[in-house]
Motif scaffolding. Sequence first.
Motif, mmCIF file in Angstrom:
data_model
loop_
_atom_site.group_PDB
_atom_site.id
_atom_site.type_symbol
_atom_site.label_atom_id
_atom_site.label_comp_id
_atom_site.label_asym_id
_atom_site.label_seq_id
_atom_site.Cartn_x
_atom_site.Cartn_y
_atom_site.Cartn_z
ATOM 1 N N LEU A 197 38.956 -73.651 10.398
ATOM 2 C CA LEU A 197 37.925 -73.016 9.581
ATOM 3 C C LEU A 197 37.019 -74.053 8.925
ATOM 4 N N MET A 198 37.609 -75.116 8.392
ATOM 5 C CA MET A 198 36.816 -76.146 7.738
ATOM 6 C C MET A 198 35.866 -76.837 8.720
ATOM 7 N N MET A 199 36.337 -77.072 9.933
ATOM 8 C CA MET A 199 35.479 -77.715 10.925
ATOM 9 C C MET A 199 34.336 -76.796 11.335
ATOM 10 N N VAL A 200 34.631 -75.501 11.468
ATOM 11 C CA VAL A 200 33.583 -74.529 11.813
ATOM 12 C C VAL A 200 32.535 -74.470 10.707
ATOM 13 N N LEU A 201 32.977 -74.398 9.458
ATOM 14 C CA LEU A 201 32.041 -74.358 8.338
ATOM 15 C C LEU A 201 31.219 -75.637 8.256
ATOM 16 N N LEU A 202 31.874 -76.748 8.502
ATOM 17 C CA LEU A 202 31.179 -78.029 8.438
ATOM 18 C C LEU A 202 30.075 -78.110 9.484
ATOM 19 N N MET A 203 30.382 -77.719 10.707
ATOM 20 C CA MET A 203 29.402 -77.824 11.784
ATOM 21 C C MET A 203 28.363 -76.719 11.720
ATOM 22 N N VAL A 272 43.992 -83.853 14.291
ATOM 23 C CA VAL A 272 43.064 -82.747 14.038
ATOM 24 C C VAL A 272 42.584 -82.780 12.586
ATOM 25 N N ALA A 273 43.518 -82.938 11.649
ATOM 26 C CA ALA A 273 43.128 -82.986 10.241
ATOM 27 C C ALA A 273 42.290 -84.227 9.945
ATOM 28 N N GLN A 274 42.634 -85.344 10.566
ATOM 29 C CA GLN A 274 41.863 -86.567 10.352
ATOM 30 C C GLN A 274 40.431 -86.423 10.856
ATOM 31 N N ILE A 275 40.253 -85.750 11.978
ATOM 32 C CA ILE A 275 38.902 -85.558 12.512
ATOM 33 C C ILE A 275 38.058 -84.756 11.536
ATOM 34 N N VAL A 276 38.644 -83.701 10.957
ATOM 35 C CA VAL A 276 37.915 -82.906 9.956
ATOM 36 C C VAL A 276 37.597 -83.761 8.737
ATOM 37 N N GLY A 277 38.580 -84.536 8.266
ATOM 38 C CA GLY A 277 38.333 -85.405 7.120
ATOM 39 C C GLY A 277 37.281 -86.453 7.406
ATOM 40 N N MET A 278 37.290 -86.974 8.638
ATOM 41 C CA MET A 278 36.307 -87.978 9.010
ATOM 42 C C MET A 278 34.908 -87.371 9.080
ATOM 43 N N ALA A 279 34.800 -86.181 9.655
ATOM 44 C CA ALA A 279 33.504 -85.514 9.737
ATOM 45 C C ALA A 279 32.950 -85.226 8.349
ATOM 46 N N ALA A 280 33.810 -84.756 7.456
ATOM 47 C CA ALA A 280 33.367 -84.478 6.091
ATOM 48 C C ALA A 280 32.963 -85.763 5.378
ATOM 49 N N ALA A 287 35.482 -88.627 1.074
ATOM 50 C CA ALA A 287 36.691 -88.735 1.885
ATOM 51 C C ALA A 287 37.777 -87.775 1.413
ATOM 52 N N ASP A 288 37.727 -87.378 0.156
ATOM 53 C CA ASP A 288 38.775 -86.564 -0.443
ATOM 54 C C ASP A 288 38.485 -85.075 -0.246
ATOM 55 N N PRO A 289 39.369 -84.318 0.420
ATOM 56 C CA PRO A 289 39.130 -82.889 0.640
ATOM 57 C C PRO A 289 39.095 -82.080 -0.640
ATOM 58 N N THR A 290 39.739 -82.566 -1.704
ATOM 59 C CA THR A 290 39.688 -81.832 -2.959
ATOM 60 C C THR A 290 38.278 -81.835 -3.545
ATOM 61 N N ALA A 291 37.431 -82.746 -3.070
ATOM 62 C CA ALA A 291 36.048 -82.822 -3.564
ATOM 63 C C ALA A 291 35.077 -82.032 -2.702
ATOM 64 N N TRP A 292 35.389 -81.852 -1.386
ATOM 65 C CA TRP A 292 34.404 -81.208 -0.515
ATOM 66 C C TRP A 292 34.783 -79.823 -0.014
ATOM 67 N N MET A 293 35.998 -79.382 -0.203
ATOM 68 C CA MET A 293 36.386 -78.070 0.320
ATOM 69 C C MET A 293 35.659 -76.922 -0.376
ATOM 70 N N VAL A 294 35.547 -76.980 -1.692
ATOM 71 C CA VAL A 294 34.877 -75.903 -2.424
ATOM 72 C C VAL A 294 33.371 -75.886 -2.161
ATOM 73 N N PRO A 295 32.678 -77.041 -2.231
ATOM 74 C CA PRO A 295 31.255 -77.010 -1.869
ATOM 75 C C PRO A 295 31.015 -76.542 -0.441
ATOM 76 N N LEU A 296 31.915 -76.840 0.460
ATOM 77 C CA LEU A 296 31.731 -76.455 1.850
ATOM 78 C C LEU A 296 32.035 -74.982 2.081
ATOM 79 N N GLY A 297 33.144 -74.491 1.540
ATOM 80 C CA GLY A 297 33.572 -73.117 1.800
ATOM 81 C C GLY A 297 33.055 -72.105 0.813
ATOM 82 N N LEU A 304 40.268 -70.702 -2.395
ATOM 83 C CA LEU A 304 41.492 -70.184 -1.774
ATOM 84 C C LEU A 304 42.060 -71.176 -0.769
ATOM 85 N N THR A 305 41.177 -71.801 -0.012
ATOM 86 C CA THR A 305 41.618 -72.799 0.959
ATOM 87 C C THR A 305 42.263 -73.983 0.258
ATOM 88 N N LEU A 306 41.615 -74.434 -0.792
ATOM 89 C CA LEU A 306 42.152 -75.569 -1.542
ATOM 90 C C LEU A 306 43.474 -75.206 -2.205
#
Length: 491
Positions: A197-203, A272-280, A287-297, A304-306
């Motif tokens: 889901l995160m990769m889909v939202l990112l792209m 798989v998780a590293q690729i998403v983290g790298m893309a973000a 680099a930290d998903p706790t910083a970009w998951m909410v702005p992205l989703g 909820l994802t976080l």
Amino acid sequence: MNASSRNGSRQDIEQAVASEATYGSLPLLKHERVWGSADFSWVTISLAIATWAFLTGGSTVLLVGFTEGISAMLIGNSVGLAVMVLGSVVLSQRLGVEQYRALKSVFGVVGVGIVVFTVVLLVEMGWTSLLGVMFGRAFTEISNQAFGSNFAPYGPIVTVFALAAILLGWFVLSRGPVTISKLNRYVAPGLIVIVVLMMVLLMSQHSWSDLIEASPVAPFENDQLNFMMAVEFNIGAGLSWWPVMGTLARLTRKPKAALWPAYGGIFLGTVVAQIVGMAAGLLLGEADPTAWMVPLGGPILGALTLLFVGFANVTSMASIAYSTVLAVKQSSGGVLDRLRWPMLCAAFLVLPAILCFFPAFMYEQFMTFVVVSGAFITPICGVIIADYFIVRRQRVNLRALYASGSEDPMRFTGGVNIAALAAVVVSAIFYLWIYNPITLETQPFFEYATASIPTIATGMVTYLGLNYFLYVRHGLGGYREPDTFAINRKK
């Protein structure tokens, strides 16, 4: 004594033995091995897709871009996980013995204690505290979004939530590996869905060309050096599973149920998780998903994802601590045998709880922590592989693992295999000479061979030579003795 009393007494004894096998150092019997391939796969996938995998991917972009980063991740994790599996999973699973009891055959009973209390304990406490801090940052971000607060990313509230995570981790851990397995059956599939889901939202918000053309954040001028540093970092990430994986693998029913999930589950989940983290990291600058998951989703989906990812860190923490607490208990020489399992778990979590008061330090030194850990785990794995596969030819005297005093064929020199510890120390120094992760100084051949691969070779050769000179040629170390316990069982 009547029949019912005898049956009750027998059941009590069987329960005590089963408890000692699960929470102590006795070998597990066939019916006590509770994990099949699917169970262990969910455990390894859940462990792999913890927040640290996103952070590893995000940290990789400091050195390389997206395509080079994928190559570095694939190469690094392939090498690191292969060495990790050979140095932990095979030995423990075949014997059904807790990893650090099995390593008596390599380091000696006192030598294992030295390894546990100098390397394993510090490394795993570091990872546990990092998971707690990630949990704290995740829930701080959720609080900011839900209640409009403005808590700092490294403020006191992060520490409060991190301590709450450690308390939850203790609750799960104190109930043993079956509870961990049950939770991971739900956590692992959920994490897979979240990663996709995160990769889909990112792209959906950025083009593929933006991702391919994105530049690394802080590279050196030498592209080859950047790439090999990224590879080495990912080798270290793969090797970081060594302290826990052998003990977890002994709970599996068959060798295939341990080998492939330990390698494939972690490899798949991590990459798989590293690729998403790298893309973000490349597209969002975080680099930290706790910083970009909410702005992205968005405020609802992102929160909820976080929330789910934050709780997944708790199961990862429990899995790590289970193996480490067993290692500490096994290596204490009986000092900790009287402590109940929940108390042992609480004692282990004290230092990670203290480290949670320094969240900024844990994050800022993440890459250095991973590489320094690898500098010591790499030679340890090299020594284990040389001993188990080359010297012992995959035959370990099970009875000798529990022998003591003059009857112990694995007593080496006062309980220490001097050759093993010397090889680890020499190889670790050699690693840090090739690549110093603190100063970032490297030797020229690092750009083509990494630091880990030459270190493994050095550790194996050094150990084989010293071990033969000190023990094998003198008939010491139990290398030539048959396993009488196994022979009697066959009869």
